[in-house]
Design a protein around this motif. Structure first.
Motif, PDB file in Angstrom:
ATOM      1  N   LEU A 174       0.830  -1.202   0.000  1.00  0.00           N
ATOM      2  CA  LEU A 174       0.000   0.000   0.000  1.00  0.00           C
ATOM      3  C   LEU A 174       0.870   1.260   0.000  1.00  0.00           C
ATOM      4  CD1 LEU A 174      -2.951   1.106   0.398  1.00  0.00           C
ATOM      5  CD2 LEU A 174      -2.436   1.108   2.832  1.00  0.00           C
ATOM      6  N   HIS A 175       0.544   2.195  -0.903  1.00  0.00           N
ATOM      7  CA  HIS A 175       1.204   3.497  -0.917  1.00  0.00           C
ATOM      8  C   HIS A 175       0.152   4.595  -0.858  1.00  0.00           C
ATOM      9  CE1 HIS A 175       5.120   1.770  -1.924  1.00  0.00           C
ATOM     10  NE2 HIS A 175       4.512   1.028  -2.820  1.00  0.00           N
ATOM     11  N   GLY A 176       0.572   5.763  -0.387  1.00  0.00           N
ATOM     12  CA  GLY A 176      -0.343   6.911  -0.344  1.00  0.00           C
ATOM     13  C   GLY A 176       0.054   7.923  -1.403  1.00  0.00           C
ATOM     14  N   PHE A 177      -0.921   8.316  -2.219  1.00  0.00           N
ATOM     15  CA  PHE A 177      -0.682   9.238  -3.334  1.00  0.00           C
ATOM     16  C   PHE A 177      -1.141  10.626  -2.878  1.00  0.00           C
ATOM     17  CE2 PHE A 177      -2.108  11.124  -7.423  1.00  0.00           C
ATOM     18  CZ  PHE A 177      -1.041  10.848  -8.249  1.00  0.00           C
ATOM     19  N   SER A 178      -0.173  11.436  -2.450  1.00  0.00           N
ATOM     20  CA  SER A 178      -0.508  12.737  -1.877  1.00  0.00           C
ATOM     21  C   SER A 178       0.036  13.843  -2.780  1.00  0.00           C
ATOM     22  CB  SER A 178       0.095  12.829  -0.473  1.00  0.00           C
ATOM     23  OG  SER A 178      -0.150  14.092   0.084  1.00  0.00           O
ATOM     24  N   VAL A 179      -0.868  14.578  -3.412  1.00  0.00           N
ATOM     25  CA  VAL A 179      -0.469  15.615  -4.372  1.00  0.00           C
ATOM     26  C   VAL A 179      -0.247  16.925  -3.633  1.00  0.00           C
ATOM     27  CG1 VAL A 179      -1.032  16.741  -6.554  1.00  0.00           C
ATOM     28  CG2 VAL A 179      -1.963  14.475  -6.059  1.00  0.00           C
ATOM     29  N   GLN A 180       1.008  17.399  -3.705  1.00  0.00           N
ATOM     30  CA  GLN A 180       1.376  18.639  -3.008  1.00  0.00           C
ATOM     31  C   GLN A 180       1.775  19.711  -4.022  1.00  0.00           C
ATOM     32  OE1 GLN A 180       0.802  18.942   0.085  1.00  0.00           O
ATOM     33  NE2 GLN A 180       0.379  16.801   0.513  1.00  0.00           N
ATOM     34  N   PRO A 181       1.517  21.014  -3.779  1.00  0.00           N
ATOM     35  CA  PRO A 181       1.033  21.548  -2.505  1.00  0.00           C
ATOM     36  C   PRO A 181      -0.492  21.642  -2.385  1.00  0.00           C
ATOM     37  CG  PRO A 181       1.641  23.341  -3.960  1.00  0.00           C
ATOM     38  CD  PRO A 181       1.871  22.066  -4.731  1.00  0.00           C
ATOM     39  N   ILE A 182      -1.257  21.030  -3.318  1.00  0.00           N
ATOM     40  CA  ILE A 182      -2.715  21.189  -3.210  1.00  0.00           C
ATOM     41  C   ILE A 182      -3.326  20.235  -2.196  1.00  0.00           C
ATOM     42  CG2 ILE A 182      -3.060  22.206  -5.495  1.00  0.00           C
ATOM     43  CD1 ILE A 182      -3.750  19.427  -6.552  1.00  0.00           C
ATOM     44  N   ASN A 183      -2.497  19.318  -1.679  1.00  0.00           N
ATOM     45  CA  ASN A 183      -2.921  18.414  -0.618  1.00  0.00           C
ATOM     46  C   ASN A 183      -4.173  17.625  -0.940  1.00  0.00           C
ATOM     47  OD1 ASN A 183      -2.552  17.179   1.864  1.00  0.00           O
ATOM     48  ND2 ASN A 183      -3.864  18.648   2.924  1.00  0.00           N
ATOM     49  N   MET A 184      -4.131  16.882  -2.063  1.00  0.00           N
ATOM     50  CA  MET A 184      -5.216  15.944  -2.367  1.00  0.00           C
ATOM     51  C   MET A 184      -4.634  14.557  -2.160  1.00  0.00           C
ATOM     52  SD  MET A 184      -7.281  17.611  -5.482  1.00  0.00           S
ATOM     53  CE  MET A 184      -8.700  16.652  -5.006  1.00  0.00           C
ATOM     54  N   ASN A 185      -5.368  13.705  -1.450  1.00  0.00           N
ATOM     55  CA  ASN A 185      -4.795  12.431  -1.012  1.00  0.00           C
ATOM     56  C   ASN A 185      -5.634  11.237  -1.440  1.00  0.00           C
ATOM     57  OD1 ASN A 185      -2.537  13.470   0.874  1.00  0.00           O
ATOM     58  ND2 ASN A 185      -4.339  14.664   1.405  1.00  0.00           N
ATOM     59  N   PHE A 186      -4.951  10.254  -2.023  1.00  0.00           N
ATOM     60  CA  PHE A 186      -5.617   9.034  -2.464  1.00  0.00           C
ATOM     61  C   PHE A 186      -4.726   7.857  -2.081  1.00  0.00           C
ATOM     62  CE2 PHE A 186      -6.458  12.574  -5.261  1.00  0.00           C
ATOM     63  CZ  PHE A 186      -7.843  12.665  -5.173  1.00  0.00           C
ATOM     64  N   GLU A 187      -5.264   6.635  -2.243  1.00  0.00           N
ATOM     65  CA  GLU A 187      -4.454   5.478  -1.910  1.00  0.00           C
ATOM     66  C   GLU A 187      -4.171   4.642  -3.145  1.00  0.00           C
ATOM     67  OE1 GLU A 187      -6.194   3.462   1.453  1.00  0.00           O
ATOM     68  OE2 GLU A 187      -4.811   4.556   2.764  1.00  0.00           O
ATOM     69  N   ALA A 188      -2.938   4.175  -3.246  1.00  0.00           N
ATOM     70  CA  ALA A 188      -2.555   3.255  -4.310  1.00  0.00           C
ATOM     71  C   ALA A 188      -2.540   1.859  -3.690  1.00  0.00           C
ATOM     72  CB  ALA A 188      -1.186   3.624  -4.861  1.00  0.00           C
ATOM     73  N   VAL A 189      -3.556   1.071  -4.048  1.00  0.00           N
ATOM     74  CA  VAL A 189      -3.750  -0.222  -3.396  1.00  0.00           C
ATOM     75  C   VAL A 189      -3.403  -1.344  -4.360  1.00  0.00           C
ATOM     76  CG1 VAL A 189      -5.407  -1.648  -2.136  1.00  0.00           C
ATOM     77  CG2 VAL A 189      -5.672   0.847  -2.149  1.00  0.00           C
TER      78      VAL A 189
END
Ligand SMILES: [Cu+2]
Length: 181
Positions: A127-142
């Motif tokens: 499992l990884h976390g896909f966190s787009v910065q600097p807009i701080n949108m977060n999703f999971e790579a499962v």
């Protein structure tokens, strides 16, 4: 056991005004917050996608490789350009792939403002976390799931993808990149 014995029938005493006010405030707040959840879900646009498919990690891995071969940005010799050892891809609008693995995101994406993309996001190991910065949108790579995010960039700039699910010893080095122009 209390330290003193309350008077008989103390619970029948009328509520103090302060108690009534605070009870009303607490009740109103809890009702408003409870109703806000479905209201937000139905009317606002910040909800994550609910489109996903089961996929074998090796199938997703191969699909990402094909995507990189097809749309990779080539240098004069015809080789795919790299940035920090990661292939750079400049895809047209449509389906694009982002692969999470210990400890990198690939490929580096060059996207166009206003173009509609469908980002297929998955992991080929843990499992990884896909966190787009600097807009701080977060999703999971499962691993095992192809998660589809419909994205139309509205601002140009450089966005870093930070892994925000601890995934092993190199977790802190797992940073990807998306360019939008
Ligand atoms: Cu990770």
């Amino acid at each position: 056991m209390s330290i003193f014995i309350p008077e008989k029938h103390w619970w029948r005493d009328p509520l103090d005004k302060d108690e009534k006010v605070w009870l009303a405030i607490a009740l109103t707040t809890s009702i408003v917050l409870t109703l806000a959840m479905p209201w937000w879900h139905v009317t606002q646009k910040q909800n994550p996608s609910s489109e996903y498919y089961k996929i074998k990690p090796e199938t997703f891995d191969a699909a990402t490789d094909r995507f990189i071969q097809e749309f990779g940005e080539k240098d004069e010799s015809g080789a795919i350009k790299q940035e920090g050892g990661i292939d750079v891809v400049a895809p047209p609008a449509g389906d694009i792939f982002v692969r999470g693995q210990q400890f990198k995101w690939s490929p580096v994406l060059k996207l166009k403002k206003g173009a509609a993309y469908r980002i297929h996001l998955s992991s080929i190991d843990v499992l990884h976390g896909f966190s787009v910065q600097p807009i701080n949108m977060n999703f999971e790579a499962v691993p095992g799931y192809d998660y589809v995010l419909k994205v139309t960039p509205t601002t140009s700039g450089v966005f870093n993808i930070v892994c925000n699910e601890f995934c092993g010893i190199g977790h802190h080095t797992m940073v990807g990149r998306i360019y939008v122009d």
